[in-house]
Design an enzyme around this catalytic site. Structure first.
Site, PDB file in Angstrom:
ATOM      1  N   ASP A  72       0.834  -1.211   0.000  1.00 30.93           N
ATOM      2  CA  ASP A  72       0.000   0.000   0.000  1.00 30.93           C
ATOM      3  C   ASP A  72       0.866   1.259   0.000  1.00 30.93           C
ATOM      4  O   ASP A  72       1.961   1.258   0.560  1.00 30.93           O
ATOM      5  CB  ASP A  72      -0.904  -0.027   1.248  1.00 30.93           C
ATOM      6  CG  ASP A  72      -2.050   0.954   1.146  1.00 30.93           C
ATOM      7  OD1 ASP A  72      -2.299   1.485   0.048  1.00 30.93           O
ATOM      8  OD2 ASP A  72      -2.703   1.201   2.181  1.00 30.93           O
ATOM      9  N   HIS A  77       2.845   3.069  -8.951  1.00 32.49           N
ATOM     10  CA  HIS A  77       2.759   1.619  -9.190  1.00 32.49           C
ATOM     11  C   HIS A  77       4.024   1.129  -9.899  1.00 32.49           C
ATOM     12  O   HIS A  77       4.553   0.068  -9.593  1.00 32.49           O
ATOM     13  CB  HIS A  77       1.527   1.288 -10.035  1.00 32.49           C
ATOM     14  CG  HIS A  77       0.231   1.707  -9.398  1.00 32.49           C
ATOM     15  ND1 HIS A  77      -0.048   1.467  -8.069  1.00 32.49           N
ATOM     16  CD2 HIS A  77      -0.855   2.356  -9.888  1.00 32.49           C
ATOM     17  CE1 HIS A  77      -1.257   1.945  -7.776  1.00 32.49           C
ATOM     18  NE2 HIS A  77      -1.761   2.496  -8.864  1.00 32.49           N
ATOM     19  N   LEU A  88      10.886 -20.627  -4.160  1.00 32.57           N
ATOM     20  CA  LEU A  88       9.836 -19.781  -3.575  1.00 32.57           C
ATOM     21  C   LEU A  88       8.577 -19.893  -4.405  1.00 32.57           C
ATOM     22  O   LEU A  88       8.631 -19.862  -5.635  1.00 32.57           O
ATOM     23  CB  LEU A  88      10.294 -18.306  -3.569  1.00 32.57           C
ATOM     24  CG  LEU A  88       9.301 -17.283  -3.011  1.00 32.57           C
ATOM     25  CD1 LEU A  88       9.282 -17.324  -1.480  1.00 32.57           C
ATOM     26  CD2 LEU A  88       9.655 -15.856  -3.457  1.00 32.57           C
TER      27      LEU A  88
HETATM   28  C1  FPP Z   1      -1.903   0.098  -3.457  1.00 33.49           C
HETATM   29  O1  FPP Z   1      -1.475   1.437  -3.472  1.00 33.49           O
HETATM   30  C2  FPP Z   1      -1.291  -0.644  -4.538  1.00 33.49           C
HETATM   31  C3  FPP Z   1      -1.936  -1.176  -5.606  1.00 33.49           C
HETATM   32  C4  FPP Z   1      -3.383  -1.064  -5.816  1.00 33.49           C
HETATM   33  C5  FPP Z   1      -1.224  -1.875  -6.680  1.00 33.49           C
HETATM   34  C6  FPP Z   1      -0.006  -2.662  -6.322  1.00 33.49           C
HETATM   35  C7  FPP Z   1       0.784  -2.805  -7.546  1.00 33.49           C
HETATM   36  C8  FPP Z   1       2.119  -2.775  -7.640  1.00 33.49           C
HETATM   37  C9  FPP Z   1       3.034  -2.725  -6.488  1.00 33.49           C
HETATM   38  C10 FPP Z   1       2.676  -2.725  -9.010  1.00 33.49           C
HETATM   39  C11 FPP Z   1       3.483  -3.793  -9.514  1.00 33.49           C
HETATM   40  C12 FPP Z   1       3.273  -5.148  -9.033  1.00 33.49           C
HETATM   41  C13 FPP Z   1       3.244  -6.217  -9.841  1.00 33.49           C
HETATM   42  C14 FPP Z   1       3.280  -7.564  -9.240  1.00 33.49           C
HETATM   43  C15 FPP Z   1       3.159  -6.100 -11.299  1.00 33.49           C
HETATM   44  P1  FPP Z   1      -2.560   2.582  -3.600  1.00 33.49           P
HETATM   45  O2  FPP Z   1      -2.662   2.954  -5.034  1.00 33.49           O
HETATM   46  O3  FPP Z   1      -3.846   2.180  -2.955  1.00 33.49           O
HETATM   47  O4  FPP Z   1      -1.854   3.723  -2.773  1.00 33.49           O
HETATM   48  P2  FPP Z   1      -2.529   4.882  -1.933  1.00 33.49           P
HETATM   49  O5  FPP Z   1      -3.248   4.220  -0.787  1.00 33.49           O
HETATM   50  O6  FPP Z   1      -1.342   5.700  -1.469  1.00 33.49           O
HETATM   51  O7  FPP Z   1      -3.440   5.636  -2.857  1.00 33.49           O
END
Ligand code: FPP
Length: 247
Positions: free
Chosen positions: A24, A41, A135
């Site tokens: 997050d 991301h 893993l």
């Molecule tokens: C939450 O942050 C994160 C996500 C919804 C996406 C997670 C994706 C990645 C880490 C990208 C790459 C991963 C792979 C495996 C391809 P948020 O957008 O909710 O953050 P915020 O709470 O600060 O708005």
């Protein structure tokens, strides 16, 4: 399903067999830099790589990453497209490295709304990494804990309606066989980044006795050292599974 973790000779306590992560803070990381959300991301992919390496070094057997929730389909289309193309990019660009590291990838969730190109990339990386024994990496995509449970309950109800299962005989394993994680033990440790104290519809059945570590760090800044801190924190816990003393 609960398991006891193996003791590694070079560590100060039991190593969690299965670590789950709610990644997050990508959006906030990008906002702090006046960048569009997808840049957060994109930056988060480096943290994914580091976390996989750290998990392997620590001797973790299963790593489950929450990459995209069912609720995330309600985000702006531009962000959804960016996340799907990141997943494609990840599956293609990391494939050789994952095979070399012995990482077996499974993408778990309700993949029915996923576009054909992303689906292809996902199936290709799963196929290429099949049999990796260092893993197991579960990427939870289009995943919802409640939907997973509802689906399992529906399947059990069908068995009861067909007369092949007596409701009085239903045991936890009956339900677990219908979960996406049916072939893995429950997480021993859940890490959530960005300082949020929520489960957010993630693995609601499987997290029943999981230890929780909240890291204040935003996901793109999460490093192998932060992963190590979470493991050390876990090693200081006494797990009692509802008993008075540890089993
Ligand atoms: C939450 O942050 C994160 C996500 C919804 C996406 C997670 C994706 C990645 C880490 C990208 C790459 C991963 C792979 C495996 C391809 P948020 O957008 O909710 O953050 P915020 O709470 O600060 O708005």
């Amino acid at each position: 399903m609960t398991t006891s973790a193996p003791i590694r000779p070079d560590s100060s306590g039991p190593v969690p067999r299965h670590v789950a992560v709610i990644m997050d803070g990508n959006g906030r990381w990008a906002a702090d830099r006046q960048l569009p959300r997808y840049e957060g991301h994109r930056a988060g992919m480096k943290a994914v790589r580091e976390t996989i390496e750290a998990a392997i070094e620590e001797g973790v057997e299963i790593l489950t990453l929450f990459a995209f929730s069912t609720e995330n389909w309600n985000r702006p289309e531009e962000e959804i497209l960016a996340l799907m193309s990141l997943l494609q990019f990840y599956a293609q660009s990391e494939r050789a490295e994952l095979v070399q590291q012995g990482v077996e990838v499974k993408v778990l969730g309700d993949l029915s709304p996923m576009d054909a190109q992303t689906m292809d990339a996902v199936r290709t990386v799963e196929e290429a990494t099949r049999g990796g024994s260092t893993l197991r990496l579960n990427l939870m995509v289009s995943y919802s804990g409640r939907a997973e449970l509802l689906n399992a309950v529906r399947s059990l109800a069908r068995e009861v309606a067909l007369g092949v299962l007596d409701p009085e005989d239903i045991r936890p394993w009956h339900l677990e066989q219908y979960l996406h994680t049916r072939d893995t033990p429950d997480p021993d440790l859940l890490i959530r980044t960005s300082g949020e104290f929520r489960i957010s519809n993630f693995m609601l059945w499987q997290l029943a006795y999981t230890e929780i570590h909240i890291s204040p760090v935003l996901w793109p800044d999460f490093t192998r050292d932060h992963f190590g801190e979470a493991i050390r924190d876990y090693q200081r816990r006494e797990r009692r599974f509802g008993r008075v003393t540890a089993p």
